[in-house]
Write a protein that holds these residues in place. Structure first.
Motif, PDB file in Angstrom:
ATOM      1  N   UNK A 118      -4.386  -2.199   8.094  1.00  0.00           N
ATOM      2  CA  UNK A 118      -5.179  -2.114   6.855  1.00  0.00           C
ATOM      3  C   UNK A 118      -5.982  -0.834   6.699  1.00  0.00           C
ATOM      4  N   UNK A 119      -6.021   0.031   7.696  1.00  0.00           N
ATOM      5  CA  UNK A 119      -6.999   1.120   7.722  1.00  0.00           C
ATOM      6  C   UNK A 119      -6.901   2.075   6.539  1.00  0.00           C
ATOM      7  N   UNK A 120      -5.695   2.591   6.279  1.00  0.00           N
ATOM      8  CA  UNK A 120      -5.522   3.684   5.316  1.00  0.00           C
ATOM      9  C   UNK A 120      -5.352   3.117   3.902  1.00  0.00           C
ATOM     10  N   UNK A 159      -3.981  -0.658  -8.580  1.00  0.00           N
ATOM     11  CA  UNK A 159      -3.870  -2.103  -8.374  1.00  0.00           C
ATOM     12  C   UNK A 159      -2.643  -2.403  -7.501  1.00  0.00           C
ATOM     13  N   UNK A 160      -2.629  -3.586  -6.890  1.00  0.00           N
ATOM     14  CA  UNK A 160      -1.511  -3.962  -6.032  1.00  0.00           C
ATOM     15  C   UNK A 160      -0.300  -4.273  -6.903  1.00  0.00           C
ATOM     16  N   UNK A 161       0.833  -3.575  -6.695  1.00  0.00           N
ATOM     17  CA  UNK A 161       2.025  -3.857  -7.509  1.00  0.00           C
ATOM     18  C   UNK A 161       2.561  -5.259  -7.230  1.00  0.00           C
ATOM     19  N   UNK A 162       3.299  -5.791  -8.169  1.00  0.00           N
ATOM     20  CA  UNK A 162       3.881  -7.124  -8.001  1.00  0.00           C
ATOM     21  C   UNK A 162       4.842  -7.149  -6.818  1.00  0.00           C
ATOM     22  N   UNK A 163       5.588  -6.072  -6.618  1.00  0.00           N
ATOM     23  CA  UNK A 163       6.549  -6.008  -5.520  1.00  0.00           C
ATOM     24  C   UNK A 163       6.480  -4.607  -4.908  1.00  0.00           C
ATOM     25  N   UNK A 164       5.466  -4.348  -4.087  1.00  0.00           N
ATOM     26  CA  UNK A 164       5.293  -2.976  -3.571  1.00  0.00           C
ATOM     27  C   UNK A 164       6.450  -2.539  -2.690  1.00  0.00           C
ATOM     28  N   UNK A 200       8.222  -0.540   0.456  1.00  0.00           N
ATOM     29  CA  UNK A 200       7.747  -0.344   1.830  1.00  0.00           C
ATOM     30  C   UNK A 200       6.860   0.896   1.939  1.00  0.00           C
ATOM     31  N   UNK A 201       5.662   0.710   2.487  1.00  0.00           N
ATOM     32  CA  UNK A 201       4.711   1.810   2.598  1.00  0.00           C
ATOM     33  C   UNK A 201       3.960   2.103   1.327  1.00  0.00           C
ATOM     34  N   UNK A 202       4.233   1.351   0.252  1.00  0.00           N
ATOM     35  CA  UNK A 202       3.645   1.644  -1.046  1.00  0.00           C
ATOM     36  C   UNK A 202       2.507   0.740  -1.453  1.00  0.00           C
ATOM     37  N   UNK A 203       2.103  -0.175  -0.568  1.00  0.00           N
ATOM     38  CA  UNK A 203       0.954  -1.029  -0.872  1.00  0.00           C
ATOM     39  C   UNK A 203      -0.311  -0.177  -0.818  1.00  0.00           C
ATOM     40  N   UNK A 208       2.659  -8.581   9.422  1.00  0.00           N
ATOM     41  CA  UNK A 208       3.613  -8.026   8.467  1.00  0.00           C
ATOM     42  C   UNK A 208       4.862  -8.894   8.442  1.00  0.00           C
ATOM     43  N   UNK A 209       5.373  -9.209   7.267  1.00  0.00           N
ATOM     44  CA  UNK A 209       6.583 -10.029   7.193  1.00  0.00           C
ATOM     45  C   UNK A 209       7.859  -9.266   7.534  1.00  0.00           C
ATOM     46  N   UNK A 210       7.842  -7.951   7.383  1.00  0.00           N
ATOM     47  CA  UNK A 210       9.033  -7.126   7.607  1.00  0.00           C
ATOM     48  C   UNK A 210       9.103  -6.726   9.077  1.00  0.00           C
ATOM     49  N   UNK A 211      10.087  -7.268   9.794  1.00  0.00           N
ATOM     50  CA  UNK A 211      10.181  -7.030  11.236  1.00  0.00           C
ATOM     51  C   UNK A 211      10.421  -5.558  11.551  1.00  0.00           C
TER      52      UNK A 211
END
Length: 569
Positions: free
Chosen positions: A224-226, A233-238, A240-243, A277-280
């Motif tokens: 969560x740091x950066x 705003x948080x996109x509906x479907x960010x 990878x790396x775009x949140x 994280x859900x993405x392994x």
């Protein structure tokens, strides 16, 4: 110059990569043992119980934050990383504890919380005093509000503890001022990792504790740091790396810097990430050879008691870690999670924070049977095993805490709907005798003991350490034997991993073997029966350990067994 732990009194020596198959015991200091009778667990209490940890068979202990803190979030609101909170002891006691544990072969891991600090931290107090536009505020995320009068929050990001992530300040003249970001409580302002002071300070904190013999750092909320400085705003479907504030690619440069600090010591220190994280694949990126050594495997812990679900989690976990050559970790609970004895006794035995509610029915007998089986399942898997204090006693979640005793901010920020996490943080019972809160508190100098910071249920005497030590069938006895066998058996220490073909081993008429998880590690096989009916045991030369009885040479439902086989993998 960096101090080598080998030069510190009693520091355990051994393989550099001890962490690859270690057993690590989590201590929540407020609730482990109270050495001065004031009702709060402390370092003196831990030191008095080190022999217990040695007998249990752990390789390291991980302490949740023991630093100076107002305790708005159980110590995860740190006001000073270079001082021990007076409720727990002193920096000198911490150094003595590290050395005494090391003399018993037990390493120490401490928690660092890099996403945020306490609102009482000197930096944040200076930022409030300095006012808008000051250099002091650049270490945090201060921002004007939206709208003509700035009364609207800068973003609609949702807190990990529910509710808004922004709190408005008051200027020196008493008028409403800027807003500041906090992904958790308002008492935990987020620091700005784009600022060089923030990176420099945290690397100095690592060195401060490494120089005192600490073997590793557990990194709280590590993904969560950066933040995206544009604060979208948080996109509906960010992508990878775009949140805007989770798992951003810039994070990896931070941890490469931390790894360089850890590797600068003669006996390299270990970095352990708390990464949800859900993405392994994205998860595994944090475990590349120049970043963290290990990270918590929350996917396995969150799964229901189901053969297919757990097999899928094991496969996904091992595959993701193999990509980067890192060891997997296995954990059934921690200070944030409903204890397994309670969780596994529920109709829905999975775990999710948002699903916690009061008055959820549970069958403790069923949950205990499954938790015993889960203990053997996780201890047999390749990698590192984490054990949360009290799980080795089979403690259930305390779901009857008086409402006025609850302190967890998750409870209050949910409007009282969520019971919070205090049910798994209740102090440990050490004796069947109810005196001193079942032995949690040693008498103070005047011979009295205060009420513990959270009350222990009266009936918890049945789980007391002295009771379970006298019972060869107890959960404590099972864990002690399991960890001893795990240490002694080469297959469980170093063997490969392969699923067993039970239909091929057992032949026609073997029953519903799809409900049995079975795998081999060298010449040791582990089987767990999730089905309704007993399952036959495959050919073996010895039973090493079972979580329950094996009537007629069969494996009953919700039972696990370790077998010696004639061939290995």
């Amino acid at each position: 110059m960096s101090t080598s732990p080998s030069s510190l009194p009693g520091h355990p020596s051994g393989a550099v990569e001890w962490w690859r198959n270690a057993v690590i015991y989590q201590i929540y200091p407020r609730s482990f043992a109270d050495g001065n009778g004031d009702g709060t667990g402390d370092l003196a209490g831990v030191r008095s119980r080190l022999a217990y940890l040695k007998d249990l068979g752990v390789d390291a202990v991980w302490f949740t934050p023991w630093y100076v803190s107002p305790l708005a979030d159980g110590g995860y609101d740190v006001a000073d990383y270079r001082a021990i909170d007076p409720a727990f002891g002193t920096i000198e006691e911490a150094e003595e504890l590290i050395a005494e544990a090391a003399a018993l072969g037990i390493r120490t891991i401490v928690d660092v919380v890099p996403n945020h600090v306490s609102d009482q931290h000197a930096w944040f107090q200076a930022a409030l005093a300095a006012g808008p536009g000051s250099p002091e505020r650049e270490r945090f995320w201060f921002h004007p509000g939206k709208g003509e009068d700035g009364a609207q929050i800068p973003t609609h990001w949702v807190s990990s503890f529910q509710g808004s992530t922004w709190t408005r300040t008051t200027d020196a003249d008493g008028t409403p001022g800027e807003w500041y970001l906090h992904l958790f409580t308002p008492e935990q302002p987020d620091v700005n990792w784009n600022h060089p002071d923030v990176r420099r300070e945290h690397e100095d904190v690592l060195r401060f504790w490494f120089d005192r013999g600490v073997a590793g750092i557990r990194i709280d909320s590590a993904a969560l740091l950066v933040k995206d400085p544009a604060l979208p705003e948080v996109p509906a479907d960010p992508a990878p790396g775009g949140h805007p504030f989770t798992d951003r690619d810039e994070l990896h440069d931070v941890y490469r810097g931390w790894r360089a600090v850890a590797d600068s010591y003669e006996d390299p220190r270990v970095l352990v990430g708390e990464i949800w994280l859900p993405d392994a694949r994205r998860f595994a990126d944090y475990l590349r050879p120049d970043e963290m050594h290990t990270a918590f495997n929350f996917d396995f812990m969150a799964r229901p008691w189901d053969a297919k679900a757990l097999r899928e989690s094991i496969d996904t976990t091992l595959e993701a870690h193999a990509l980067v050559g890192a060891p997997a970790t296995w954990v059934l609970s921690n200070h944030d999670v409903t204890r397994p004895v309670t969780r596994y006794g529920r109709e829905d035995s999975s775990f999710a924070f948002e699903a916690k509610r009061f008055d959820t029915p549970t069958d403790l007998e069923l949950g205990t049977r499954r938790a015993r089986a889960a203990a053997l399942l996780t201890a047999a898997l390749p990698g590192c095993l984490y054990l949360y204090q009290g799980d080795e006693l089979g403690l259930p979640e305390d779901e009857d805490l008086p409402r006025d005793a609850i302190q967890d901010p998750m409870h209050f920020r949910s409007g009282g709907v969520d019971p919070g996490r205090d049910g798994c943080r209740v102090p440990l019972p050490w004796t069947a005798d109810a005196a001193g809160a079942h032995g949690f508190s040693a008498p103070s100098d005047d011979g009295t003991t205060a009420e513990p910071w959270l009350p222990l249920p009266a009936w918890w005497g049945r789980y007391a350490v002295d009771v379970e030590e006298a019972d060869p069938t107890s959960m404590l006895a099972l864990y002690r034997v399991a960890l001893a066998v795990r240490r002694a058996e080469a297959g469980l220490r170093e063997g490969g991993f392969a699923w067993l073909d039970l239909p091929g081993l057992l032949g026609p008429g073997a029953g519903d073997v799809d409900q049995v998880l079975a795998f081999a590690r060298g010449d040791v096989a582990c089987l767990v029966n999730f089905g309704v009916d007993p399952a036959p045991l495959p050919p073996h030369t010895a039973v090493l350990l079972a979580s329950g009885e094996l009537p007629g040479g069969t494996l009953p439902t919700d039972t696990a067994v370790w077998l010696r086989t004639s061939s290995g993998t």
